[in-house]
Scaffold this motif. Structure first.
Motif, PDB file in Angstrom:
ATOM      1  N   LEU A  73       0.820  -1.201   0.000  1.00 28.57           N
ATOM      2  CA  LEU A  73       0.000   0.000   0.000  1.00 28.57           C
ATOM      3  C   LEU A  73       0.860   1.260   0.000  1.00 28.57           C
ATOM      4  CD1 LEU A  73      -2.772  -0.917   2.599  1.00 28.57           C
ATOM      5  CD2 LEU A  73      -3.091  -0.549   0.156  1.00 28.57           C
ATOM      6  N   SER A  74       0.523   2.191  -0.875  1.00 22.75           N
ATOM      7  CA  SER A  74       1.160   3.505  -0.887  1.00 22.75           C
ATOM      8  C   SER A  74       0.308   4.468  -0.067  1.00 22.75           C
ATOM      9  CB  SER A  74       1.274   4.019  -2.322  1.00 22.75           C
ATOM     10  OG  SER A  74      -0.016   4.283  -2.855  1.00 22.75           O
ATOM     11  N   ASN A  75       0.823   5.667   0.167  1.00 23.85           N
ATOM     12  CA  ASN A  75       0.034   6.678   0.868  1.00 23.85           C
ATOM     13  C   ASN A  75      -1.248   6.996   0.105  1.00 23.85           C
ATOM     14  OD1 ASN A  75       1.859   6.904   2.982  1.00 23.85           O
ATOM     15  ND2 ASN A  75       2.994   8.566   2.022  1.00 23.85           N
TER      16      ASN A  75
ATOM     17  N   ASP B 257      -7.151   6.607  -0.553  1.00 19.77           N
ATOM     18  CA  ASP B 257      -8.289   6.148  -1.346  1.00 19.77           C
ATOM     19  C   ASP B 257      -9.149   5.160  -0.555  1.00 19.77           C
ATOM     20  OD1 ASP B 257      -7.473   7.723  -3.453  1.00 19.77           O
ATOM     21  OD2 ASP B 257      -6.508   6.075  -4.550  1.00 19.77           O
ATOM     22  N   ALA B 258      -8.496   4.245   0.163  1.00 18.63           N
ATOM     23  CA  ALA B 258      -9.226   3.270   0.971  1.00 18.63           C
ATOM     24  C   ALA B 258      -9.999   3.968   2.086  1.00 18.63           C
ATOM     25  CB  ALA B 258      -8.259   2.238   1.550  1.00 18.63           C
ATOM     26  N   TYR B 259      -9.384   4.952   2.703  1.00 14.59           N
ATOM     27  CA  TYR B 259     -10.038   5.703   3.783  1.00 14.59           C
ATOM     28  C   TYR B 259     -11.286   6.408   3.268  1.00 14.59           C
ATOM     29  CZ  TYR B 259     -10.647   8.929   7.670  1.00 14.59           C
ATOM     30  OH  TYR B 259     -11.175   9.647   8.716  1.00 14.59           O
ATOM     31  N   ARG B 260     -11.199   6.949   2.050  1.00 14.85           N
ATOM     32  CA  ARG B 260     -12.333   7.695   1.498  1.00 14.85           C
ATOM     33  C   ARG B 260     -13.540   6.805   1.202  1.00 14.85           C
ATOM     34  NH1 ARG B 260      -8.002  10.468  -1.516  1.00 14.85           N
ATOM     35  NH2 ARG B 260      -7.740  12.539  -0.617  1.00 14.85           N
ATOM     36  N   THR B 261     -13.363   5.493   1.117  1.00 14.23           N
ATOM     37  CA  THR B 261     -14.506   4.606   0.914  1.00 14.23           C
ATOM     38  C   THR B 261     -15.386   4.552   2.154  1.00 14.23           C
ATOM     39  OG1 THR B 261     -13.456   2.562   1.727  1.00 14.23           O
ATOM     40  CG2 THR B 261     -13.106   3.162  -0.608  1.00 14.23           C
TER      41      THR B 261
END
Length: 208
Positions: free
Chosen positions: A83-85, A90-94
């Motif tokens: 995982l990159s920053n 992007d995952a957090y925004r889900t």
């Protein structure tokens, strides 16, 4: 700090010059404290401000503060080691996010989900032996509506109108000898869209 500066209370802010409406995330757990922040989170989300929760240690460094007790869990189907920053953002925004104080929540549906029909939400709280979870709680439109004793339970989600839900877990015993804090965890919101025509906030916007 924003809520305090703006004179927030449920449903209103007394000093709107200190308030912001374009926020998309907020701390609900900071250095083991969550009561006040979580109350703000529940009120905002029920009024349509869909902020995603975060939990932080407030350590401000690698070797001080209660690191490893407070945290934010972000759901992703990617290889964690790769995982990159940007991937994390992007995952957090889900919205698939859980904040935990010594506790992780396993759920049958990911936080951030929107339901359009009756759904059973299965929940299991996982923790180390020193972090004893005593109950699971379901909040509906910011109000506690159901409590299940123990670490495993199911909540039936089938309200008559658009609704927002949050699940928490809590324990009564301090997590000694690691910390004097009591175990706690909370999910991001689950939205119920009755009619499938787009979710609407169940409570009116904040009064300024």
């Amino acid at each position: 700090g924003v809520a305090a500066a703006a004179g927030w209370s449920p449903g209103s802010v007394n000093s709107p010059g200190f308030w912001v409406t374009d926020l998309d995330a907020m701390e609900v757990l900071n250095d083991g404290e969550h009561d006040t922040y979580f109350e703000v989170f529940l009120d905002l989300t029920a009024r349509g401000y869909l902020v995603t929760p975060t939990g932080v240690s407030d350590a401000h460094g690698h070797f001080n503060g209660p690191a490893g007790i407070n945290g934010t869990w972000i759901g992703t189907d990617q290889d964690v080691g790769a995982l990159s920053n940007d991937d994390l953002r992007d995952a957090y925004r889900t919205g698939d996010v859980i904040v935990g104080l010594g506790v992780f929540l396993e759920l049958s549906q990911p936080p951030g989900s929107t339901f359009t029909q009756a759904t059973t939400l299965d929940v299991t709280a996982h923790s180390a032996p020193y972090a004893q979870v005593d109950r699971l709680l379901l909040y509906e439109n910011g109000t506690l509506v159901q409590t299940i004793d123990g670490t495993t339970g199911s909540f039936v989600i089938d309200p008559p109108a658009d609704t927002v839900y949050v699940v928490t877990a809590e324990g009564d015993t301090p997590m000694q000898p690691v910390t004097s804090r009591r175990p706690w965890a909370a999910t991001n919101v689950f939205l119920f869209d009755r009619g499938g025509d787009g979710w609407s906030a169940p409570l009116p916007p904040l009064e300024e």
